[in-house]
Design a protein around this motif. Structure first.
Motif, PDB file in Angstrom:
ATOM      1  N   UNK A 425      -2.926  33.456  34.936  1.00  0.00           N
ATOM      2  CA  UNK A 425      -2.732  32.172  35.608  1.00  0.00           C
ATOM      3  C   UNK A 425      -3.734  31.137  35.127  1.00  0.00           C
ATOM      4  N   UNK A 426      -4.976  31.551  34.968  1.00  0.00           N
ATOM      5  CA  UNK A 426      -6.006  30.613  34.498  1.00  0.00           C
ATOM      6  C   UNK A 426      -5.675  30.126  33.090  1.00  0.00           C
ATOM      7  N   UNK A 427      -5.224  31.016  32.253  1.00  0.00           N
ATOM      8  CA  UNK A 427      -4.898  30.635  30.885  1.00  0.00           C
ATOM      9  C   UNK A 427      -3.724  29.647  30.847  1.00  0.00           C
ATOM     10  N   UNK A 428      -2.776  29.767  31.787  1.00  0.00           N
ATOM     11  CA  UNK A 428      -1.659  28.831  31.838  1.00  0.00           C
ATOM     12  C   UNK A 428      -2.108  27.438  32.244  1.00  0.00           C
ATOM     13  N   UNK A 429      -3.074  27.354  33.173  1.00  0.00           N
ATOM     14  CA  UNK A 429      -3.506  26.045  33.667  1.00  0.00           C
ATOM     15  C   UNK A 429      -4.597  25.428  32.786  1.00  0.00           C
ATOM     16  N   UNK A 430      -5.423  26.212  32.136  1.00  0.00           N
ATOM     17  CA  UNK A 430      -6.503  25.698  31.280  1.00  0.00           C
ATOM     18  C   UNK A 430      -6.543  26.523  29.999  1.00  0.00           C
ATOM     19  N   UNK A 431      -5.584  26.314  29.117  1.00  0.00           N
ATOM     20  CA  UNK A 431      -5.506  27.169  27.909  1.00  0.00           C
ATOM     21  C   UNK A 431      -6.707  27.022  26.987  1.00  0.00           C
ATOM     22  N   UNK A 432      -7.351  25.844  26.973  1.00  0.00           N
ATOM     23  CA  UNK A 432      -8.498  25.640  26.091  1.00  0.00           C
ATOM     24  C   UNK A 432      -9.819  26.026  26.741  1.00  0.00           C
ATOM     25  N   UNK A 433      -9.810  26.296  28.025  1.00  0.00           N
ATOM     26  CA  UNK A 433     -11.021  26.737  28.709  1.00  0.00           C
ATOM     27  C   UNK A 433     -12.081  25.666  28.837  1.00  0.00           C
ATOM     28  N   UNK A 434     -11.682  24.413  28.909  1.00  0.00           N
ATOM     29  CA  UNK A 434     -12.673  23.325  28.988  1.00  0.00           C
ATOM     30  C   UNK A 434     -13.261  23.155  30.390  1.00  0.00           C
ATOM     31  N   UNK A 435     -12.650  23.744  31.389  1.00  0.00           N
ATOM     32  CA  UNK A 435     -13.158  23.606  32.763  1.00  0.00           C
ATOM     33  C   UNK A 435     -13.153  24.943  33.510  1.00  0.00           C
ATOM     34  N   UNK A 436     -13.209  26.037  32.774  1.00  0.00           N
ATOM     35  CA  UNK A 436     -13.188  27.375  33.374  1.00  0.00           C
ATOM     36  C   UNK A 436     -14.532  28.053  33.174  1.00  0.00           C
ATOM     37  N   UNK A 437     -15.023  28.672  34.229  1.00  0.00           N
ATOM     38  CA  UNK A 437     -16.240  29.489  34.180  1.00  0.00           C
ATOM     39  C   UNK A 437     -15.846  30.893  34.624  1.00  0.00           C
ATOM     40  N   UNK A 438     -16.080  31.866  33.751  1.00  0.00           N
ATOM     41  CA  UNK A 438     -15.687  33.251  34.000  1.00  0.00           C
ATOM     42  C   UNK A 438     -16.853  34.012  34.629  1.00  0.00           C
ATOM     43  N   UNK A 439     -16.564  34.764  35.701  1.00  0.00           N
ATOM     44  CA  UNK A 439     -17.595  35.521  36.418  1.00  0.00           C
ATOM     45  C   UNK A 439     -17.140  36.965  36.518  1.00  0.00           C
ATOM     46  N   UNK A 440     -17.972  37.881  36.006  1.00  0.00           N
ATOM     47  CA  UNK A 440     -17.710  39.306  36.092  1.00  0.00           C
ATOM     48  C   UNK A 440     -18.549  39.883  37.232  1.00  0.00           C
ATOM     49  N   UNK A 441     -17.877  40.400  38.268  1.00  0.00           N
ATOM     50  CA  UNK A 441     -18.575  40.925  39.444  1.00  0.00           C
ATOM     51  C   UNK A 441     -18.696  42.441  39.362  1.00  0.00           C
ATOM     52  N   UNK A 442     -19.551  42.982  40.234  1.00  0.00           N
ATOM     53  CA  UNK A 442     -19.746  44.431  40.379  1.00  0.00           C
ATOM     54  C   UNK A 442     -20.139  45.073  39.038  1.00  0.00           C
ATOM     55  N   UNK A 443     -21.032  44.434  38.297  1.00  0.00           N
ATOM     56  CA  UNK A 443     -21.432  44.976  37.000  1.00  0.00           C
ATOM     57  C   UNK A 443     -22.313  46.203  37.156  1.00  0.00           C
ATOM     58  N   UNK A 444     -22.882  46.393  38.354  1.00  0.00           N
ATOM     59  CA  UNK A 444     -23.652  47.620  38.562  1.00  0.00           C
ATOM     60  C   UNK A 444     -22.734  48.838  38.518  1.00  0.00           C
TER      61      UNK A 444
END
Length: 932
Positions: A425-444
């Motif tokens: 869904x994110x890729x459909x709305x912002x394909x170039x990633x100019x306003x997306x910040x990716x967060x990876x949770x539970x990395x422990x």
């Protein structure tokens, strides 16, 4: 030799002991009775007479023994010794009595126990039926194993059973179970909705009272210090001003119809991916409710973060501040969030578009506006609405499609990345990633399960095809619900310090980890986006405002744009003015209205239950007295109150309708006024004590049986004639429908008689003959008369039964009786003086006039009492009901939107909202430029 037998002894209340002894003289073979004498207490012995002395000598003789047998008689000097002996003898006797009684009682008790034991049934068969020893142990072990198997089966059944099988377990058919289950679900949803509405109403009232209390306290302080209440304008922070703009916009664009391009941070992710925990970590407080795998976020939650000296939270529409340093306030806040989410879901839906707006302030918080959305789901459960999945997708796309929105994409690091739904869904709305910040949770958890190289690919943007401005890794908890944010953040810091991801040759950079770095990066990007786009958005709203103002001037050039709240206040004033007018109605008009309404309610009972039954009896006056008293004691007071209530309703509605004819009338209020009046009248009820008061008045009035003067007599005659004429008109209409039109009407209007009407006419002709021969005929037909009528009409080839004849007879006789009553009324017009002289023995039968005079008097007295109650009590009570209804409607925006409709209202509402948004945007831009 003497033998002494002691037969009995008895102790009385006076402590006198009587001994009866029998002395047997062995030598003479004769039985001698020694007479019993009372022996007093020791302190009374010396006061006794000679008889007592002989008794005492006799007792001493018995104690001493027989001298002939060698017994010694004690001398008088040993009196004290004998007294001791007597006391010992009594004590020993008492011991034997007690011991004997105990032994006897024990034997008796033992015997009764043996008898009861013998009466019990033989239980020896249980020894053969029940296992013993090792067999019993083995049996117990088998029972435990069976219980474990059944428990496992129940657990499996609980997991597999659906709602259909649950209902089928009730023992009814599938179709019936489905219908009953759906009905039960609807009832539960209805009850939940009602409970939520009551809670919402209670919460609003509580907040209203808190606000009023705060205002009163402020006014008191100002008055106490003799200071003028000149309100000082408090300078708002930039983030607060911007949040107010978004709040206004969310209220204006509830249907997602307008392109809202104002910047905000949109938090999206799969369900249970940890997005809510990320938001809490940024806000530094556990502000959201939690559930074990259950969907908790059911509506968008807009959280405005701002820096402040105290860590507090507050809802937009509430005055209460929650201290986030106190666990009790945190629990209340989470409970309120959950309540608002569930209250926003209506109509069987699972998620809602209504935005819950709240502000969180605290030391060190980064200024920004975040919107937490419901998590993306791939599979729906049975308790979800059928459109839940599509609704969440549509809502998420709407918020992410804003070209100025910052997308905070949350990905669960503890699960396979390929199972993610949100990245597509994110890729459909912002394909170039100019306003997306990716967060990876539970990395422990990811560090233990996944390859570090895979984590490196995720955080460098090489695993997913989607692009992003930045990639971050955070730890949002240790799986403990009770952990505080400080404990979670400390655990996060310790984890990244000791993690192999932070070795000198680590796979990620230090600035890509921890919630602190994430919040600063998001805040910087948010304000950069605001500064770049805010003026452009303000210009767009300015153009929209200009277009709406032009449309208003073209359609309503002479009217000022008024929103629903202003229109409601105006309608409220007009309604309350009409209530004031209600109390100014003249007493004569009230009397006329109440008299008319009372007779409408009472006339049918008077004719059917009093007048006609009394006319059929031999004693008219006695029957009238009995009927009127029963009526006054039971139904009359309640019917009178009902008539008064309807008269009050009629007059008030008449005033409202009269106001519509004025030149200043505004038709936009008609629907609202009607709804308010109908609701107030529905709630209004007459005072209960009015019925008891009317009963006493009416009983006293009906006791008067003498017409006082000629004027009242004439009025009673006129009332009788008018009432009988009205009843006669109704009866003739009934006869016209039964017998059809007359000959002239049939000729002029080309009408014909039906077959039933022809039969009725044949029966009527025979009935008219009976009444012609006997003008004083009874109200019922005899069996011979019924047979005669039936045979006579059979000669005309008309076959009818007796019931048919009776149905025709009733209106025919009613008309005949009413004509006679009307004639009696005419005869009694000039009979007043004859009535006053002869009374009940009057030659002219005028009891009908007296009856209707009594009815007229009770109506007059009742109308007067009701008028006083209306003016003194009921009008004010109705005023209170109307004010209560208006207050409730004023708090219900949905009700106002439903009752105040039309192009004028909608256009004014839109224009006012756009104007407010545009003005707030300009104010925010000015403050933003000053900060630069």
């Amino acid at each position: 030799m003497l033998r002494i037998y002691q037969n009995s002894y008895r102790r009385t209340a006076k402590k006198a002991v009587v001994y009866s002894t029998k002395v047997v003289c062995c030598n003479h073979s004769t039985l001698c009775n020694i007479t019993s004498h009372p022996r007093r207490a020791p302190h009374d012995q010396h006061s006794s007479g000679s008889g007592n002395g002989r008794q005492r000598q006799h007792e001493e003789f018995l104690l001493a023994g027989n001298p002939a047998r060698g017994w010694s008689i004690p001398p008088p000097s040993r009196g004290y010794g004998m007294l001791v002996v007597r006391i010992l003898r009594g004590a020993l006797k008492l011991r034997y009595l007690v011991l004997g009684g105990a032994i006897g009682g024990g034997v008796s008790l033992s015997k009764k126990y043996e008898d009861w034991k013998d009466g019990l049934p033989d239980m020896n068969w249980l020894k053969d039926a029940m296992p013993q020893g090792e067999r019993w142990s083995q049996f117990s072990k088998n029972l435990l194993e069976v219980g474990a198997v059944v428990k496992n089966a129940i657990d499996i059944a609980k997991e597999d059973l659906t709602s259909k099988t649950t209902v089928a377990a009730l023992g009814i058919t599938t179709d019936e179970s489905r219908k009953k289950f759906e009905k039960m679900q609807n009832q539960v949803e209805t009850l939940q909705t009602e409970i939520m509405n009551v809670q919402i109403k209670y919460q609003k009232e509580l907040e209203k009272m808190e606000k009023e209390n705060r205002d009163l306290r402020t006014q008191y302080i100002l008055l106490k210090t003799n200071k003028k209440s000149s309100a000082k304008k408090i300078k708002k922070s930039l983030i607060d001003m911007y949040s107010e703009v978004l709040d206004e916009l969310s209220g204006y664009d509830t249907g997602y119809t307008m392109a809202d391009h104002l910047p905000r941070v949109v938090v999206v992710g799969d369900q249970s991916s940890g997005k809510t925990s990320v938001l809490e970590s940024i806000a530094k407080a556990r502000i959201f409710p939690r559930g074990s795998g259950e969907m908790m976020t059911r509506a968008p939650v807009k959280v405005t973060l701002a820096e402040g000296p105290y860590h507090v939270a507050q809802f937009r529409d509430s005055e209460r501040e929650y201290d986030l340093t106190k666990e009790t306030d945190l629990a209340d806040l989470r409970r309120e969030v959950e309540f608002r989410m569930r209250a926003s879901v209506r109509g069987g839906k699972t998620v809602s578009n209504e935005v819950i707006s709240m502000t969180v302030k605290g030391p060190g918080l980064q200024r920004m506006v975040l919107v937490d959305l419901p998590g993306i789901i791939s599979t729906m459960t049975v308790d979800m609405a059928s459109d839940t999945k599509d609704s969440i997708h549509q809502m998420t796309k709407h918020y992410m499609s804003n070209p100025n929105a910052i997308i905070l994409c949350i990905q669960d690091g503890s699960v396979d990345a390929e199972r993610s739904n949100v990245t597509d869904l994110v890729m459909q709305c912002d394909p170039l990633g100019r306003r997306t910040i990716f967060v990876l949770t539970k990395v422990d958890l990811a560090e233990e399960l996944a390859d570090p190289e895979r984590i490196r690919k995720i955080l460098s943007g090489k695993l997913f095809p989607m692009k992003a401005l930045g990639y971050y890794a955070v730890v949002t908890g240790r799986g403990r619900k009770d952990d505080s944010i400080e404990a979670i953040r400390q655990y996060e810091e310790d984890f990244f310090k000791n993690s192999k991801l932070f070795h000198r040759r680590g796979v990620i950079m230090p600035h890509q980890v921890t919630s602190r770095n994430l919040s600063m990066a998001v805040s910087d990007r948010f304000w950069k986006m605001v500064r770049e786009t805010i003026e452009q958005q303000a210009d767009a709203f300015k153009a929209t405002r200009f277009n709406l103002e032009t449309e208003w001037k073209n359609n309503f050039p002479r009217l000022r744009e008024s929103g629903r709240d202003e229109l409601f206040d105006k309608a409220k004033g007009e309604i309350l003015d009409e209530v004031v007018t209600l109390s100014q109605i003249s007493a004569k008009k009230w009397d006329d209205t109440l008299t008319t309404k009372l007779w409408e309610k009472l006339s049918n009972y008077v004719f059917e239950n009093v007048y006609l039954p009394a006319a059929q009896s031999d004693s008219f006056n006695t029957m009238v007295d009995i009927k009127l008293r029963q009526w006054a004691e039971q139904a009359l007071p309640a019917k009178s109150v009902e008539a008064g209530w309807e008269a009050l309703q009629q007059e008030f509605i008449s005033l409202m309708d009269h106001s519509k004819k004025s030149q200043d009338h505004d038709g936009i209020f008609d629907q609202l006024k009607s709804a308010v009046v109908d609701e107030a009248i529905r709630r209004h009820s007459w005072e209960d004590k009015a019925i008891d008061m009317l009963r006493v008045i009416q009983l006293n009035t009906l006791e008067d049986r003498f017409v006082h003067d000629k004027a009242e007599w004439d009025q009673a005659v006129k009332f009788l004639e008018t009432s009988v004429t009205a009843k006669l008109t109704q009866t003739e209409e009934t006869l016209s429908q039964m017998f059809g039109p007359g000959q002239m009407k049939r000729l002029t209007h080309w009408q014909y008689l039906t077959q039933d009407q022809q039969k009725r006419r044949s029966v009527k002709n025979e009935l008219d003959k009976i009444l012609k021969n006997d003008s004083k005929h009874l109200p019922t037909l005899s069996y011979d008369e019924l047979t005669t009528v039936r045979k006579n009409v059979q000669r005309e080839n008309v076959d009818v039964d007796t019931d048919y004849i009776r149905q025709t007879w009733f209106p025919v006789y009613r008309k005949h009786f009413l004509h006679q009553a009307l004639q009696r009324a005419k005869d009694c017009r000039k009979a007043y003086y004859l009535y006053t002289q002869q009374g009940a023995e009057c030659e002219i039968a005028c009891s009908d006039v007296v009856l209707f005079w009594r009815i007229q008097q009770v109506i007059k007295i009742t109308g007067n009492a009701l008028r006083q109650q209306v003016i003194n009590r009921e009008a004010r009570r109705l005023d209170k009901e109307i004010k209560a209804v208006l207050d409730e409607f004023s708090e219900d925006d949905d009700k106002k939107a439903h009752l105040l409709t039309g192009k004028r209202v909608l256009l004014a509402e839109e224009l006012i909202k756009v104007r407010q948004i545009q003005e707030k945007l300009e104010e925010f831009i000015n403050s933003l430029n000053q900060e630069k």
